[in-house]
Design a protein around this motif. Structure first.
Motif, PDB file in Angstrom:
ATOM      1  N   ALA B 242      23.429  29.331  13.305  1.00 19.55           N
ATOM      2  CA  ALA B 242      22.171  30.018  13.603  1.00 19.55           C
ATOM      3  C   ALA B 242      21.008  29.031  13.561  1.00 19.55           C
ATOM      4  CB  ALA B 242      21.945  31.150  12.599  1.00 19.55           C
ATOM      5  N   MET B 243      21.054  28.121  12.601  1.00 19.94           N
ATOM      6  CA  MET B 243      19.973  27.133  12.485  1.00 19.94           C
ATOM      7  C   MET B 243      19.950  26.231  13.719  1.00 19.94           C
ATOM      8  SD  MET B 243      20.460  26.015   8.520  1.00 19.94           S
ATOM      9  CE  MET B 243      20.455  27.196   7.176  1.00 19.94           C
ATOM     10  N   ILE B 244      21.100  25.684  14.066  1.00 20.73           N
ATOM     11  CA  ILE B 244      21.171  24.771  15.212  1.00 20.73           C
ATOM     12  C   ILE B 244      20.904  25.527  16.512  1.00 20.73           C
ATOM     13  CG2 ILE B 244      22.756  23.319  16.549  1.00 20.73           C
ATOM     14  CD1 ILE B 244      24.059  22.643  13.781  1.00 20.73           C
ATOM     15  N   GLY B 245      21.519  26.709  16.641  1.00 23.56           N
ATOM     16  CA  GLY B 245      21.331  27.514  17.841  1.00 23.56           C
ATOM     17  C   GLY B 245      19.864  27.852  18.053  1.00 23.56           C
ATOM     18  N   VAL B 276      27.237  28.773  27.785  1.00 22.14           N
ATOM     19  CA  VAL B 276      27.900  28.429  26.515  1.00 22.14           C
ATOM     20  C   VAL B 276      29.045  29.394  26.239  1.00 22.14           C
ATOM     21  CG1 VAL B 276      27.633  28.362  24.010  1.00 22.14           C
ATOM     22  CG2 VAL B 276      25.935  27.280  25.468  1.00 22.14           C
ATOM     23  N   LEU B 277      28.786  30.679  26.472  1.00 18.78           N
ATOM     24  CA  LEU B 277      29.830  31.661  26.178  1.00 18.78           C
ATOM     25  C   LEU B 277      31.015  31.521  27.124  1.00 18.78           C
ATOM     26  CD1 LEU B 277      27.882  34.874  25.181  1.00 18.78           C
ATOM     27  CD2 LEU B 277      28.985  33.183  23.739  1.00 18.78           C
ATOM     28  N   LEU B 278      30.746  31.070  28.354  1.00 18.92           N
ATOM     29  CA  LEU B 278      31.857  30.869  29.284  1.00 18.92           C
ATOM     30  C   LEU B 278      32.712  29.688  28.850  1.00 18.92           C
ATOM     31  CD1 LEU B 278      30.212  31.481  32.775  1.00 18.92           C
ATOM     32  CD2 LEU B 278      31.968  32.861  31.665  1.00 18.92           C
ATOM     33  N   VAL B 279      32.042  28.621  28.402  1.00 22.87           N
ATOM     34  CA  VAL B 279      32.761  27.408  28.039  1.00 22.87           C
ATOM     35  C   VAL B 279      33.366  27.531  26.646  1.00 22.87           C
ATOM     36  CG1 VAL B 279      32.575  24.925  27.711  1.00 22.87           C
ATOM     37  CG2 VAL B 279      31.257  26.042  29.517  1.00 22.87           C
ATOM     38  N   LYS B 280      32.567  28.050  25.700  1.00 27.48           N
ATOM     39  CA  LYS B 280      33.031  28.155  24.323  1.00 27.48           C
ATOM     40  C   LYS B 280      32.667  29.542  23.795  1.00 27.48           C
ATOM     41  CE  LYS B 280      33.403  25.124  20.306  1.00 27.48           C
ATOM     42  NZ  LYS B 280      33.362  26.173  19.286  1.00 27.48           N
ATOM     43  N   PRO B 281      33.550  30.502  24.000  1.00 24.94           N
ATOM     44  CA  PRO B 281      33.210  31.896  23.712  1.00 24.94           C
ATOM     45  C   PRO B 281      32.788  32.171  22.264  1.00 24.94           C
ATOM     46  CG  PRO B 281      35.269  31.745  24.915  1.00 24.94           C
ATOM     47  CD  PRO B 281      34.895  30.354  24.530  1.00 24.94           C
ATOM     48  N   THR B 282      33.192  31.328  21.336  1.00 24.54           N
ATOM     49  CA  THR B 282      32.826  31.597  19.944  1.00 24.54           C
ATOM     50  C   THR B 282      31.495  30.950  19.577  1.00 24.54           C
ATOM     51  OG1 THR B 282      34.163  29.704  19.324  1.00 24.54           O
ATOM     52  CG2 THR B 282      35.166  31.870  19.069  1.00 24.54           C
ATOM     53  N   GLY B 283      30.804  30.330  20.550  1.00 24.50           N
ATOM     54  CA  GLY B 283      29.540  29.672  20.244  1.00 24.50           C
ATOM     55  C   GLY B 283      29.774  28.270  19.714  1.00 24.50           C
ATOM     56  N   LEU B 284      28.661  27.543  19.517  1.00 24.92           N
ATOM     57  CA  LEU B 284      28.790  26.123  19.160  1.00 24.92           C
ATOM     58  C   LEU B 284      29.566  25.900  17.868  1.00 24.92           C
ATOM     59  CD1 LEU B 284      25.162  24.917  19.975  1.00 24.92           C
ATOM     60  CD2 LEU B 284      27.216  24.623  21.365  1.00 24.92           C
ATOM     61  N   MET B 285      29.205  26.640  16.811  1.00 27.54           N
ATOM     62  CA  MET B 285      29.832  26.415  15.504  1.00 27.54           C
ATOM     63  C   MET B 285      30.770  27.563  15.131  1.00 27.54           C
ATOM     64  SD  MET B 285      27.815  23.755  14.249  1.00 27.54           S
ATOM     65  CE  MET B 285      27.938  23.893  12.483  1.00 27.54           C
ATOM     66  N   GLY B 286      31.037  28.430  16.085  1.00 29.45           N
ATOM     67  CA  GLY B 286      31.830  29.616  15.772  1.00 29.45           C
ATOM     68  C   GLY B 286      33.257  29.276  15.413  1.00 29.45           C
ATOM     69  N   LYS B 287      33.858  30.138  14.627  1.00 28.46           N
ATOM     70  CA  LYS B 287      35.242  29.899  14.249  1.00 28.46           C
ATOM     71  C   LYS B 287      36.147  30.679  15.167  1.00 28.46           C
ATOM     72  CE  LYS B 287      32.972  30.548  10.121  1.00 28.46           C
ATOM     73  NZ  LYS B 287      32.431  31.770   9.590  1.00 28.46           N
ATOM     74  N   LYS B 288      37.323  30.162  15.309  1.00 30.94           N
ATOM     75  CA  LYS B 288      38.318  30.893  16.055  1.00 30.94           C
ATOM     76  C   LYS B 288      38.706  32.116  15.236  1.00 30.94           C
ATOM     77  CE  LYS B 288      42.564  29.668  16.929  1.00 30.94           C
ATOM     78  NZ  LYS B 288      43.516  28.619  16.718  1.00 30.94           N
ATOM     79  N   ILE B 289      38.741  33.244  15.878  1.00 29.18           N
ATOM     80  CA  ILE B 289      39.102  34.445  15.137  1.00 29.18           C
ATOM     81  C   ILE B 289      40.607  34.669  15.237  1.00 29.18           C
ATOM     82  CG2 ILE B 289      38.798  36.942  14.955  1.00 29.18           C
ATOM     83  CD1 ILE B 289      35.992  36.263  16.394  1.00 29.18           C
ATOM     84  N   ASN B 290      41.252  34.669  14.082  1.00 32.22           N
ATOM     85  CA  ASN B 290      42.687  34.930  14.071  1.00 32.22           C
ATOM     86  C   ASN B 290      42.915  36.401  13.786  1.00 32.22           C
ATOM     87  OD1 ASN B 290      43.615  32.240  14.473  1.00 32.22           O
ATOM     88  ND2 ASN B 290      42.952  31.808  12.387  1.00 32.22           N
ATOM     89  N   GLU B 291      43.330  37.116  14.794  1.00 34.90           N
ATOM     90  CA  GLU B 291      43.646  38.525  14.569  1.00 34.90           C
ATOM     91  C   GLU B 291      45.007  38.604  13.910  1.00 34.90           C
ATOM     92  OE1 GLU B 291      42.038  41.326  14.966  1.00 34.90           O
ATOM     93  OE2 GLU B 291      40.223  40.493  15.869  1.00 34.90           O
ATOM     94  N   LYS B 292      45.071  39.376  12.830  1.00 33.69           N
ATOM     95  CA  LYS B 292      46.361  39.543  12.156  1.00 33.69           C
ATOM     96  C   LYS B 292      47.218  40.497  12.967  1.00 33.69           C
ATOM     97  CE  LYS B 292      48.409  40.562   7.770  1.00 33.69           C
ATOM     98  NZ  LYS B 292      48.339  41.491   6.653  1.00 33.69           N
ATOM     99  N   VAL B 293      48.420  40.056  13.274  1.00 34.71           N
ATOM    100  CA  VAL B 293      49.284  40.914  14.089  1.00 34.71           C
ATOM    101  C   VAL B 293      50.155  41.769  13.179  1.00 34.71           C
ATOM    102  CG1 VAL B 293      50.899  40.963  16.007  1.00 34.71           C
ATOM    103  CG2 VAL B 293      49.359  39.019  15.712  1.00 34.71           C
TER     104      VAL B 293
END
Lengths: 237, 293
Positions: B242-245, B276-293
């Protein structure tokens, strides 16, 4: 002596689905009690209800003689009950030490916390070696140790363990079960949920067999191990 | 030199976006909801300063403190009254409620203060500085905004990483159930998050209106949306993101205003977000979301 945990006829729903259809059981001080049963029988639901994450629709849960049916989960922790959840549920972005310290969140006395930390490190030397590592980078076995160590940090009288053997190699499973025994011998009562029924029955004093939301069988672990229906259904003999 | 001045004012504007974006991202991380009423807290904050300092003529510092207190209480109250009963509801229900609160705040301000634009008196009392023989002037507001924002961001980072309530916030944001099993009170943690976010919004509102002195009931809407964009841009849920964004967004906005078109600057800002969302959908510093299956 009154049991440490007394569960009376609880019914638990997930939306419209009845997951527990009136379950009663008890755990006495000093025991290891195992809950065994197939996937989806309701074992995890029972643990979640006991530790307060789920609320039963009917029925009662007494812990140390106190009615905790409506007590929120975060308050139950400071009453001396710890829960090692299924799938470890460690905080993967925090370091090992930060995870362990969160286990002592409800405690204030710094000296006692330090003492517990020492005990955890003694029990799980690998956690001390990796204390500054981000927890998500640990192996499955180490994560299980972290989850157990974290729970021990609340200095519990009673510990709930949900599938501690899940996804671990046979060697590690034995190691984990040895540690559960040691924890129990040091005076902590254990309620153990396991799919690995053989292992669970081998260390438990008593056990309950759960089938689709109902307890179908109970007794001391040795006699259940020799019970034909248990053998057939859960011990793959 | 022109370029440098765009950058400096961009950092200043971006710091304000960052302060607002922190509120969005922390609430998203911990309560798992988008608080679209957050932008309007900025407006309430600015109106509080305006009322205390311009209408009642009390010193600006009283206005700022009053504004922080009122916004903090307001933010926590909104959470308790409007969002807490919806803890188990669908995220769509919560989102609609948040938009409802946003309209409520705007219309309440309209009722109390009227639709006319008020001229906000800057709370900053620092002289502008001239650098490079007067080729680059930096206003007192710009300096104050950057300094205040940097201090707040450092303090917030220290708070989150080194205090017990901060650790509780991290734990709740990662796994709410596991946090409860540690003895963490999730409701208290969510309240703390709303309190911090709203206090930051009060500061942001004051700084924003000191730099751009027009104040009306819809003052918070556009910066709110831009800050939300900044939070998504940086990776929603991530505090450094959020700060960098926020700061990047401010710089991009000012550079587009300076070199491309003033009218198109907002469109460019949002276009950057889309890219940005097209290239990196989680944003610059976003984490990959691991959905528990």
């Amino acid at each position: 002596m009154a049991p440490l945990l007394q569960v009376e006829n609880i019914e638990v729903y997930y939306g419209m689905i009845k997951a527990l259809k009136g379950v009663s059981f008890e755990v006495n001080k000093g025991e290891i009690v195992a809950l065994i049963g197939a996937n989806g029988a309701g074992k995890t639901t029972i643990l979640h209800t006991v530790s307060g994450l789920l609320k039963p629709k009917t029925g009662k849960i007494l812990y140390n003689g106190k009615d905790i049916t409506k007590t929120p989960a975060h308050k139950i922790v400071s009453m001396g009950m710890a829960h090692v959840p299924e799938g470890r549920r460690i905080f993967s972005e925090l370091t090992v030490l930060e995870n362990i310290k969160l286990g002592a969140y409800t405690r204030k006395d710094k000296d006692q916390i330090a003492e517990s930390l020492e005990y955890v490190y003694e029990r799980f030397p690998r956690l001390e070696e990796r204390k500054n590592q981000v927890a998500g980078t640990l192996s499955g076995g180490e994560q299980q140790m972290l989850a157990m160590g974290r729970a021990l940090m609340s200095n519990p009288d009673f510990i709930l363990m949900d599938e501690p053997s899940m996804g671990l190699s046979p060697l590690l499973v034995s190691e984990i079960f040895d540690i559960i025994k040691v924890i129990n011998e040091r005076g902590t009562t254990v309620l153990l949920v396991e799919q690995n029924a053989k292992k669970a029955l081998s260390i438990a004093d008593r056990a309950y067999v759960l089938e689709t939301g109902l307890i179908s069988l109970s007794g001391d672990a040795k006699s259940l191990m020799n019970d034909n229906s248990v053998k057939k259904a859960y011990l793959s003999e | 030199m022109e370029f440098l001045s765009y950058i400096v004012s961009g950092i200043s504007l971006g710091s304000i976006y960052a302060l607002i974006a922190l509120g969005y991202t922390m609430v998203y991380g911990i309560a798992k909801m988008l608080n679209f009423a957050h932008g309007d807290i900025i407006m309430v904050g600015a109106f509080t300063v305006f009322t205390i300092s311009t209408t009642f003529g009390l010193p600006p510092i009283v206005g700022i403190i009053g504004s922080v207190i009122i916004c903090t209480v307001l933010g926590v109250t909104i959470e308790k009254v409007a969002y807490k009963p919806l803890r188990q509801a669908s995220s769509l229900a919560v989102l609609i409620t948040a938009i409802g609160i946003s309209y409520f705040l705007q219309n309440a301000a309209l009722l109390i203060f009227g639709s006319g634009t008020k001229s906000f008196t800057s709370v900053v009392n620092i002289p502008m500085i001239k650098l490079f023989d007067g080729q680059l002037t930096i206003s007192g507001e710009t300096i104050a905004t950057i300094v205040v924002s940097v201090i707040i961001m450092i303090a917030l980072t220290l708070f989150i990483n080194h205090t017990k309530p901060g650790k509780a916030m991290l734990a709740v944001s990662e796994d709410r159930d596991a946090a409860q099993l540690m003895g963490i009170n999730v409701n208290t943690t969510i309240s703390v998050t709303f309190a911090i976010g709203s206090a930051l919004a009060a500061v942001a509102g004051t700084l924003l209106c000191s730099a751009y002195p027009a104040l009306s009931p819809t003052t918070g809407a556009m910066p709110g949306i831009k800050a939300f964009t900044a939070a998504v841009f940086g990776g929603i849920g991530s505090v450094p993101g959020a700060m960098i964004g926020g700061i990047l967004l401010g710089i991009i906005e000012n550079l587009s205003k300076g070199y491309i078109s003033t009218q198109f600057s907002d469109a460019i800002v949002f276009a950057v977000l889309i890219i940005v969302l097209l290239v990196k959908p989680t944003g610059l510093m976003g984490k990959k979301i691991n959905e528990k299956v």
